[in-house]
Design a protein around this motif. Structure first.
Motif, PDB file in Angstrom:
ATOM      1  N   SER A   1       0.637  16.542  -4.389  1.00 35.74           N
ATOM      2  CA  SER A   1       1.436  15.497  -3.747  1.00 35.74           C
ATOM      3  C   SER A   1       1.572  15.654  -2.235  1.00 35.74           C
ATOM      4  O   SER A   1       2.394  14.986  -1.620  1.00 35.74           O
ATOM      5  N   SER A   2       0.795  16.531  -1.613  1.00 42.82           N
ATOM      6  CA  SER A   2       0.816  16.651  -0.157  1.00 42.82           C
ATOM      7  C   SER A   2       0.405  15.320   0.452  1.00 42.82           C
ATOM      8  O   SER A   2      -0.508  14.657  -0.032  1.00 42.82           O
ATOM      9  N   THR A   3       1.104  14.909   1.514  1.00 41.77           N
ATOM     10  CA  THR A   3       0.753  13.658   2.187  1.00 41.77           C
ATOM     11  C   THR A   3      -0.172  13.898   3.381  1.00 41.77           C
ATOM     12  O   THR A   3      -0.529  12.959   4.078  1.00 41.77           O
TER      13      THR A   3
ATOM     14  N   CYS B   1      -6.861  17.841   0.925  1.00 49.15           N
ATOM     15  CA  CYS B   1      -5.483  17.878   1.401  1.00 49.15           C
ATOM     16  C   CYS B   1      -5.241  19.181   2.166  1.00 49.15           C
ATOM     17  O   CYS B   1      -6.064  20.093   2.159  1.00 49.15           O
ATOM     18  N   ALA B   2      -4.095  19.270   2.817  1.00 48.49           N
ATOM     19  CA  ALA B   2      -3.737  20.439   3.627  1.00 48.49           C
ATOM     20  C   ALA B   2      -3.676  21.716   2.793  1.00 48.49           C
ATOM     21  O   ALA B   2      -3.841  22.808   3.327  1.00 48.49           O
ATOM     22  N   ASN B   3      -3.482  21.602   1.490  1.00 50.85           N
ATOM     23  CA  ASN B   3      -3.408  22.773   0.623  1.00 50.85           C
ATOM     24  C   ASN B   3      -4.771  23.154   0.033  1.00 50.85           C
ATOM     25  O   ASN B   3      -4.868  24.033  -0.810  1.00 50.85           O
ATOM     26  N   GLY B   4      -5.821  22.457   0.466  1.00 49.80           N
ATOM     27  CA  GLY B   4      -7.172  22.818   0.078  1.00 49.80           C
ATOM     28  C   GLY B   4      -7.697  22.177  -1.191  1.00 49.80           C
ATOM     29  O   GLY B   4      -8.792  22.497  -1.627  1.00 49.80           O
TER      30      GLY B   4
ATOM     31  N   MET C   1       0.851  -1.165   0.000  1.00 52.98           N
ATOM     32  CA  MET C   1       0.000   0.000   0.000  1.00 52.98           C
ATOM     33  C   MET C   1       0.902   1.234   0.000  1.00 52.98           C
ATOM     34  O   MET C   1       1.826   1.351   0.794  1.00 52.98           O
ATOM     35  N   SER C   2       0.626   2.165  -0.924  1.00 56.38           N
ATOM     36  CA  SER C   2       1.433   3.369  -1.016  1.00 56.38           C
ATOM     37  C   SER C   2       0.909   4.430  -0.048  1.00 56.38           C
ATOM     38  O   SER C   2      -0.247   4.403   0.385  1.00 56.38           O
ATOM     39  N   ALA C   3       1.764   5.394   0.294  1.00 61.48           N
ATOM     40  CA  ALA C   3       1.385   6.486   1.191  1.00 61.48           C
ATOM     41  C   ALA C   3       0.353   7.364   0.489  1.00 61.48           C
ATOM     42  O   ALA C   3       0.451   7.599  -0.718  1.00 61.48           O
ATOM     43  N   PRO C   4      -0.655   7.853   1.223  1.00 59.49           N
ATOM     44  CA  PRO C   4      -1.657   8.715   0.596  1.00 59.49           C
ATOM     45  C   PRO C   4      -1.047  10.043   0.198  1.00 59.49           C
ATOM     46  O   PRO C   4      -0.226  10.605   0.926  1.00 59.49           O
ATOM     47  N   ALA C   5      -1.413  10.516  -0.977  1.00 60.38           N
ATOM     48  CA  ALA C   5      -0.915  11.801  -1.457  1.00 60.38           C
ATOM     49  C   ALA C   5      -1.966  12.445  -2.343  1.00 60.38           C
ATOM     50  O   ALA C   5      -2.698  11.762  -3.058  1.00 60.38           O
TER      51      ALA C   5
END
Length: 73
Positions: free
Chosen positions: A10-12, A55-58, A1-5
């Motif tokens: 590409s913010s995780t 994501c954190a960047n909206g 399983m890959s890290a969510p982005a």
């Protein structure tokens, strides 16, 4: 399983926002100490759920664009 982005930036730091809206019928009202008191039917007449990945960047990815959710065990 890959890290969510985020597929845009590409913010995780990514979260699922789950919003539930329930509509119930008001069947009566009365006054109590000058304030209205609404009498609400217990059974909902409409229920809807909206899922968004944000994501954190909206950047928002609504369900209608297309994604699946699996719950971690």
């Amino acid at each position: 399983m890959s890290a969510p982005a985020c597929p845009v930036c590409s913010s995780t730091e990514v979260r699922l926002i789950w919003t539930t809206e329930v509509t119930r019928q008001i069947v009566g009202s009365r006054s109590d100490n000058g304030k209205p008191v609404f009498i609400v039917e217990s059974d909902p007449i409409e229920e809807s759920v909206e899922e968004r990945v944000i994501c954190a960047n909206g950047h928002s990815h609504p369900e209608r664009v297309g994604f699946d959710v699996e719950w971690a065990e």
